[in-house]
Every structure is written in structure tokens, then in C-alpha cells.
Design an enzyme around this catalytic site. Structure first.
Site, short mmCIF file in Angstrom:
data_model
loop_
_atom_site.label_atom_id
_atom_site.label_comp_id
_atom_site.label_asym_id
_atom_site.label_seq_id
_atom_site.Cartn_x
_atom_site.Cartn_y
_atom_site.Cartn_z
N CYS A 41 0.75 -1.40 -0.06
CA CYS A 41 0.16 -0.26 0.21
C CYS A 41 0.63 1.36 0.27
O CYS A 41 1.97 1.16 0.40
CB CYS A 41 -0.80 -0.06 1.11
SG CYS A 41 -2.15 1.52 1.11
N ASP A 43 0.76 3.90 1.85
CA ASP A 43 0.48 4.95 2.80
C ASP A 43 2.41 4.66 3.60
O ASP A 43 2.32 3.72 3.47
CB ASP A 43 0.03 3.40 4.05
CG ASP A 43 -0.56 3.86 5.79
OD1 ASP A 43 -0.09 4.12 6.19
OD2 ASP A 43 -1.58 4.07 5.67
N CYS A 100 -6.03 0.17 6.87
CA CYS A 100 -6.37 0.80 5.48
C CYS A 100 -7.01 1.69 5.07
O CYS A 100 -7.72 0.89 5.21
CB CYS A 100 -5.87 -0.60 4.56
SG CYS A 100 -4.93 -0.26 2.51
CO CO Z 1 -3.60 1.05 3.13
#
Ligand code: CO
Length: 209
Positions: A41, A43, A100
Site C-alpha cells: 500500500c 500508506d 488501511c
Molecule cells: Co493502505
């Protein structure tokens, strides 16, 4: 963190590396031979190399919102192709993470504009597993399970590609599904079994022979 600090950090990093090994960058520039393709991800809390203790040159990386592998995503398909055909990575790791934001957004039935087509991939995961997910009454636990199921389904999407099927047959490439738990810092292995996944989908998705 401002950009001046970043450039200063870079200078310090270069100095530190050169002090330890004067040939560090000339060696680094000679080429790469990573054994791992990491798909994770975007992130900011879920770094690729740092959480694995990896150094430059060790991991080929692809990151997007919620570690989605869509066959219409030319970028992801190209990364997988290059990783297995040219670099011959031994492992493909799909790594999701609890908390997430993309997965949470996909849990809401709401128009999110340009994000809709991307989140559709995760909404489809929800639809495929809605009996299991709807049976989990604790919303936090349901959210965590969707994170895990999304990783598993993205591993299935990786295994659906002809490039990966060929690489598995040719040199034993394996696929792993992990979840990073940022509350503990630990990686959770979802124990993806390549052969049983391929067996379960090969009637439709076996692209080689
Ligand atoms: Co994420």
C-alpha cells in the site's frame, strides 16, 4: 519534514554510506538482482524496505492504494512482467495492512469520485466474501478480515497472470500474502498456498502448458 531537510538528510546518508564503504554507490550503480517483488500500500506508515530490514538493491517495489492488482493496470502488470522475466525474483509478496484507508473507504457504499473504479476492486472482494464478512458483527474485526481477504484475492490476481504461472513452472517462483500490523510492527503471514490457489482457479485461469 521540509524539502531542505530531505536534501540535507540525503547528504548525511551519502556520507555515512561512503564512510563505511567508499565503493558503495559505484557498486550499487552496477545493476540490481533483487530476489523479492514487494507489492504494498502507498500508506506512509507501511514502508517496504524498512519493515523488512532490506537494503537498496534487495527489493523490487510496487505500491498503490490498498495493494490492488488489477489486470487493467498497465503499471502493475509491467512491474510483475519485468520482475519475473528479467529480474527473475524468487518471491512475490503482496503486503496489506490493518487500518488501511482504502479498504475502509471501500466498506462504505458511497460515491467517492475518481476513487470509485479503484475501490471497485476491493468492493468486489467484499461481494465475493460477503457471507463471511457480514457474519462478523464487530465492525473492527470485519474491517481487519476484509484487509486479509483483499491480500488473498490480490495474490489470486497475481497467480492469474501468465507471467507468474510460467515463472512458477520454470524456476519455482512463489507468492506470499502478508499483513503489516502497525499497532505491533509485526508482519502476519496469511500462508498463501500457490498450488491450491492455482488448482482452485485453473479451470478458468490456467494460461500455460
Ligand atoms: Co493502505
Amino acid at each position: 519534514m521540509n524539502t531542505k531537510d530531505i536534501l540535507k538528510n540525503n547528504e548525511q546518508w551519502v556520507a555515512k554510506k561512503l564512510k563505511k564503504d567508499p565503493d558503495y554507490f559505484s557498486n550499487l550503480s552496477k545493476g540490481q538482482a533483487p530476489e523479492v517483488l514487494y507489492i504494498g500500500c502507498s500508506d506512509s506508515r507501511v514502508t517496504a524496505e524498512e519493515l523488512m530490514g532490506a537494503s537498496p538493491g534487495e527489493v523490487f517495489v510496487h505500491r498503490n492504494i490498498s495493494n490492488v492488482i488489477s489486470n487493467l493496470d498497465l503499471s502493475a502488470m509491467s512491474v510483475i512482467n519485468y520482475a519475473v522475466k528479467n529480474l527473475k525474483v524468487k518471491h512475490i509478496i503482496v503486503c496489506g495492512h490493518y487500518g488501511c484507508g482504502g479498504v475502509l473507504a471501500a466498506m462504505e457504499s458511497k460515491d467517492l469520485g475518481i476513487l470509485n473504479p479503484w475501490l471497485r476492486n476491493i468492493r468486489d472482494v467484499y461481494r465475493m466474501h460477503k457471507t463471511e464478512l457480514n457474519s462478523i458483527t464487530d465492525i473492527e474485526k470485519r474491517y481487519r478480515r476484509l484487509v486479509e481477504l483483499n491480500v488473498i484475492e490480490q495474490c489470486v490476481n497475481v497467480i492469474k497472470t501468465a507471467d507468474v504461472q510460467l515463472a512458477n513452472k520454470d524456476y519455482g517462483l512463489t507468492v506470499h500474502g502478508w499483513v503489516f500490523d502497525m499497532a505491533t510492527g509485526k508482519l502476519v503471514d496469511l500462508n498463501i498456498d500457490y498450488s491450491s490457489i492455482l488448482d482452485s482457479i485453473k479451470e478458468v485461469y490456467n494460461l500455460i502448458d
